[in-house]
Design a protein around this motif. Structure first.
Motif, PDB file in Angstrom:
ATOM      1  N   ASP A  88       0.829  -1.209   0.000  1.00  0.00           N
ATOM      2  CA  ASP A  88       0.000   0.000   0.000  1.00  0.00           C
ATOM      3  C   ASP A  88       0.861   1.256   0.000  1.00  0.00           C
ATOM      4  OD1 ASP A  88      -2.362  -1.419  -0.026  1.00  0.00           O
ATOM      5  OD2 ASP A  88      -2.581  -1.390   2.158  1.00  0.00           O
ATOM      6  N   SER A  89       1.910   1.236   0.793  1.00  0.00           N
ATOM      7  CA  SER A  89       2.806   2.387   0.856  1.00  0.00           C
ATOM      8  C   SER A  89       3.506   2.614  -0.475  1.00  0.00           C
ATOM      9  CB  SER A  89       3.856   2.192   1.954  1.00  0.00           C
ATOM     10  OG  SER A  89       3.239   2.105   3.205  1.00  0.00           O
ATOM     11  N   ARG A  90       3.939   1.541  -1.100  1.00  0.00           N
ATOM     12  CA  ARG A  90       4.617   1.670  -2.395  1.00  0.00           C
ATOM     13  C   ARG A  90       3.654   2.206  -3.454  1.00  0.00           C
ATOM     14  NH1 ARG A  90       9.428  -1.291  -3.146  1.00  0.00           N
ATOM     15  NH2 ARG A  90       8.868  -1.687  -5.304  1.00  0.00           N
ATOM     16  N   ARG A  91       2.381   1.799  -3.373  1.00  0.00           N
ATOM     17  CA  ARG A  91       1.389   2.252  -4.348  1.00  0.00           C
ATOM     18  C   ARG A  91       1.085   3.739  -4.176  1.00  0.00           C
ATOM     19  NH1 ARG A  91      -3.302   0.862  -2.764  1.00  0.00           N
ATOM     20  NH2 ARG A  91      -2.814  -1.308  -2.469  1.00  0.00           N
ATOM     21  N   THR A  92       0.944   4.196  -2.913  1.00  0.00           N
ATOM     22  CA  THR A  92       0.600   5.590  -2.665  1.00  0.00           C
ATOM     23  C   THR A  92       1.803   6.515  -2.667  1.00  0.00           C
ATOM     24  OG1 THR A  92       0.722   5.329  -0.270  1.00  0.00           O
ATOM     25  CG2 THR A  92      -1.422   4.967  -1.300  1.00  0.00           C
ATOM     26  N   GLY A  93       2.986   5.964  -2.390  1.00  0.00           N
ATOM     27  CA  GLY A  93       4.189   6.785  -2.350  1.00  0.00           C
ATOM     28  C   GLY A  93       4.407   7.450  -1.010  1.00  0.00           C
ATOM     29  N   LEU A  94       3.621   7.043   0.002  1.00  0.00           N
ATOM     30  CA  LEU A  94       3.757   7.600   1.345  1.00  0.00           C
ATOM     31  C   LEU A  94       3.821   6.483   2.367  1.00  0.00           C
ATOM     32  CD1 LEU A  94       1.046  10.397   1.177  1.00  0.00           C
ATOM     33  CD2 LEU A  94       3.506  10.750   1.281  1.00  0.00           C
ATOM     34  N   GLY A  95       4.695   6.634   3.352  1.00  0.00           N
ATOM     35  CA  GLY A  95       4.748   5.679   4.444  1.00  0.00           C
ATOM     36  C   GLY A  95       3.551   5.869   5.361  1.00  0.00           C
ATOM     37  N   PRO A  96       3.285   4.916   6.260  1.00  0.00           N
ATOM     38  CA  PRO A  96       2.113   5.017   7.123  1.00  0.00           C
ATOM     39  C   PRO A  96       2.121   6.260   8.016  1.00  0.00           C
ATOM     40  CG  PRO A  96       3.416   3.066   7.662  1.00  0.00           C
ATOM     41  CD  PRO A  96       4.043   3.700   6.475  1.00  0.00           C
ATOM     42  N   THR A  97       3.276   6.655   8.526  1.00  0.00           N
ATOM     43  CA  THR A  97       3.349   7.830   9.392  1.00  0.00           C
ATOM     44  C   THR A  97       3.078   9.106   8.603  1.00  0.00           C
ATOM     45  OG1 THR A  97       4.997   6.676  10.724  1.00  0.00           O
ATOM     46  CG2 THR A  97       4.810   9.053  11.039  1.00  0.00           C
ATOM     47  N   CYS A  98       3.692   9.225   7.452  1.00  0.00           N
ATOM     48  CA  CYS A  98       3.494  10.421   6.628  1.00  0.00           C
ATOM     49  C   CYS A  98       2.073  10.473   6.069  1.00  0.00           C
ATOM     50  CB  CYS A  98       4.516  10.455   5.497  1.00  0.00           C
ATOM     51  SG  CYS A  98       6.212  10.657   6.095  1.00  0.00           S
ATOM     52  N   ASP A  99       1.508   9.330   5.732  1.00  0.00           N
ATOM     53  CA  ASP A  99       0.134   9.289   5.248  1.00  0.00           C
ATOM     54  C   ASP A  99      -0.827   9.753   6.332  1.00  0.00           C
ATOM     55  OD1 ASP A  99      -1.840   8.721   3.287  1.00  0.00           O
ATOM     56  OD2 ASP A  99      -2.306   6.862   4.341  1.00  0.00           O
ATOM     57  N   ALA A 100      -0.565   9.352   7.586  1.00  0.00           N
ATOM     58  CA  ALA A 100      -1.415   9.783   8.699  1.00  0.00           C
ATOM     59  C   ALA A 100      -1.292  11.286   8.939  1.00  0.00           C
ATOM     60  CB  ALA A 100      -1.053   9.010   9.962  1.00  0.00           C
ATOM     61  N   LYS A 101      -0.126  11.855   8.665  1.00  0.00           N
ATOM     62  CA  LYS A 101       0.043  13.301   8.820  1.00  0.00           C
ATOM     63  C   LYS A 101      -0.772  14.065   7.770  1.00  0.00           C
ATOM     64  CE  LYS A 101       4.727  13.125  10.639  1.00  0.00           C
ATOM     65  NZ  LYS A 101       6.143  13.385  10.320  1.00  0.00           N
ATOM     66  N   LEU A 102      -0.786  13.555   6.552  1.00  0.00           N
ATOM     67  CA  LEU A 102      -1.494  14.246   5.474  1.00  0.00           C
ATOM     68  C   LEU A 102      -2.986  13.940   5.452  1.00  0.00           C
ATOM     69  CD1 LEU A 102       1.031  13.881   2.530  1.00  0.00           C
ATOM     70  CD2 LEU A 102       0.574  15.885   3.924  1.00  0.00           C
ATOM     71  N   HIS A 103      -3.372  12.759   5.904  1.00  0.00           N
ATOM     72  CA  HIS A 103      -4.774  12.335   5.883  1.00  0.00           C
ATOM     73  C   HIS A 103      -5.169  11.819   7.261  1.00  0.00           C
ATOM     74  CE1 HIS A 103      -3.181  11.600   1.739  1.00  0.00           C
ATOM     75  NE2 HIS A 103      -4.183  12.420   1.477  1.00  0.00           N
ATOM     76  N   PRO A 104      -5.409  12.729   8.218  1.00  0.00           N
ATOM     77  CA  PRO A 104      -5.757  12.261   9.564  1.00  0.00           C
ATOM     78  C   PRO A 104      -7.104  11.550   9.574  1.00  0.00           C
ATOM     79  CG  PRO A 104      -5.930  14.643   9.422  1.00  0.00           C
ATOM     80  CD  PRO A 104      -5.353  14.159   8.125  1.00  0.00           C
ATOM     81  N   ALA A 105      -7.253  10.623  10.512  1.00  0.00           N
ATOM     82  CA  ALA A 105      -8.500   9.865  10.624  1.00  0.00           C
ATOM     83  C   ALA A 105      -9.624  10.801  11.069  1.00  0.00           C
ATOM     84  CB  ALA A 105      -8.323   8.740  11.629  1.00  0.00           C
ATOM     85  N   PRO A 106     -10.845  10.530  10.615  1.00  0.00           N
ATOM     86  CA  PRO A 106     -11.964  11.375  11.044  1.00  0.00           C
ATOM     87  C   PRO A 106     -12.210  11.202  12.537  1.00  0.00           C
ATOM     88  CG  PRO A 106     -12.770   9.493   9.803  1.00  0.00           C
ATOM     89  CD  PRO A 106     -11.273   9.470   9.718  1.00  0.00           C
ATOM     90  N   PRO A 107     -12.794  12.195  13.188  1.00  0.00           N
ATOM     91  CA  PRO A 107     -13.037  12.073  14.624  1.00  0.00           C
ATOM     92  C   PRO A 107     -14.031  10.955  14.914  1.00  0.00           C
ATOM     93  CG  PRO A 107     -14.091  14.027  13.765  1.00  0.00           C
ATOM     94  CD  PRO A 107     -13.267  13.450  12.652  1.00  0.00           C
ATOM     95  N   ASP A 108     -13.803  10.282  16.026  1.00  0.00           N
ATOM     96  CA  ASP A 108     -14.671   9.179  16.423  1.00  0.00           C
ATOM     97  C   ASP A 108     -15.959   9.748  17.002  1.00  0.00           C
ATOM     98  OD1 ASP A 108     -15.695   6.752  17.068  1.00  0.00           O
ATOM     99  OD2 ASP A 108     -14.284   6.320  18.685  1.00  0.00           O
ATOM    100  N   ILE A 109     -17.083   9.401  16.414  1.00  0.00           N
ATOM    101  CA  ILE A 109     -18.359   9.949  16.853  1.00  0.00           C
ATOM    102  C   ILE A 109     -18.720   9.482  18.256  1.00  0.00           C
ATOM    103  CG2 ILE A 109     -19.821   8.143  15.898  1.00  0.00           C
ATOM    104  CD1 ILE A 109     -21.713  10.477  15.022  1.00  0.00           C
ATOM    105  N   ARG A 110     -18.183   8.350  18.680  1.00  0.00           N
ATOM    106  CA  ARG A 110     -18.487   7.838  20.014  1.00  0.00           C
ATOM    107  C   ARG A 110     -17.936   8.739  21.111  1.00  0.00           C
ATOM    108  NH1 ARG A 110     -16.376   1.930  18.911  1.00  0.00           N
ATOM    109  NH2 ARG A 110     -14.942   3.230  17.758  1.00  0.00           N
ATOM    110  N   THR A 111     -16.918   9.519  20.831  1.00  0.00           N
ATOM    111  CA  THR A 111     -16.372  10.416  21.847  1.00  0.00           C
ATOM    112  C   THR A 111     -17.277  11.609  22.091  1.00  0.00           C
ATOM    113  OG1 THR A 111     -15.084  11.620  20.206  1.00  0.00           O
ATOM    114  CG2 THR A 111     -14.008   9.759  21.307  1.00  0.00           C
ATOM    115  N   ARG A 112     -18.201  11.895  21.188  1.00  0.00           N
ATOM    116  CA  ARG A 112     -19.098  13.034  21.346  1.00  0.00           C
ATOM    117  C   ARG A 112     -20.400  12.661  22.043  1.00  0.00           C
ATOM    118  NH1 ARG A 112     -19.739  15.509  15.651  1.00  0.00           N
ATOM    119  NH2 ARG A 112     -19.343  13.420  14.944  1.00  0.00           N
TER     120      ARG A 112
END
Length: 75
Positions: A34-58
């Motif tokens: 997956d990283s090779r396909r996107t060109g981003l490592g998992p850490t850098c991908d998380a920096k650019l595309h953060p996960a959406p907020p968890d609705i359960r916390t609200r």
């Protein structure tokens, strides 16, 4: 043409096999498919595309009227 050598370098310095792919953000070598396909490592991908907020916390408790037939003092 019969005595001419071929123009292919046999002792090339690049190793055979898949070529190395590097992260576009930090430059580290990528190993996962997956990283090779996107060109981003998992850490850098998380920096650019953060996960959406968890609705359960609200969620929070709301005061409600007691349902008919569920009176806790009738026990």
């Amino acid at each position: 043409m019969g005595d001419e050598p071929l123009a292919i370098a046999i002792d090339s310095t690049t190793p055979p096999g898949p070529r190395r792919v590097y992260c576009r953000l930090c430059g580290r070598p990528l190993t996962g498919a997956d990283s090779r396909r996107t060109g981003l490592g998992p850490t850098c991908d998380a920096k650019l595309h953060p996960a959406p907020p968890d609705i359960r916390t609200r969620r929070h408790e709301v005061e409600q009227d007691t349902l008919p037939g569920m009176d806790p003092s009738a026990g």
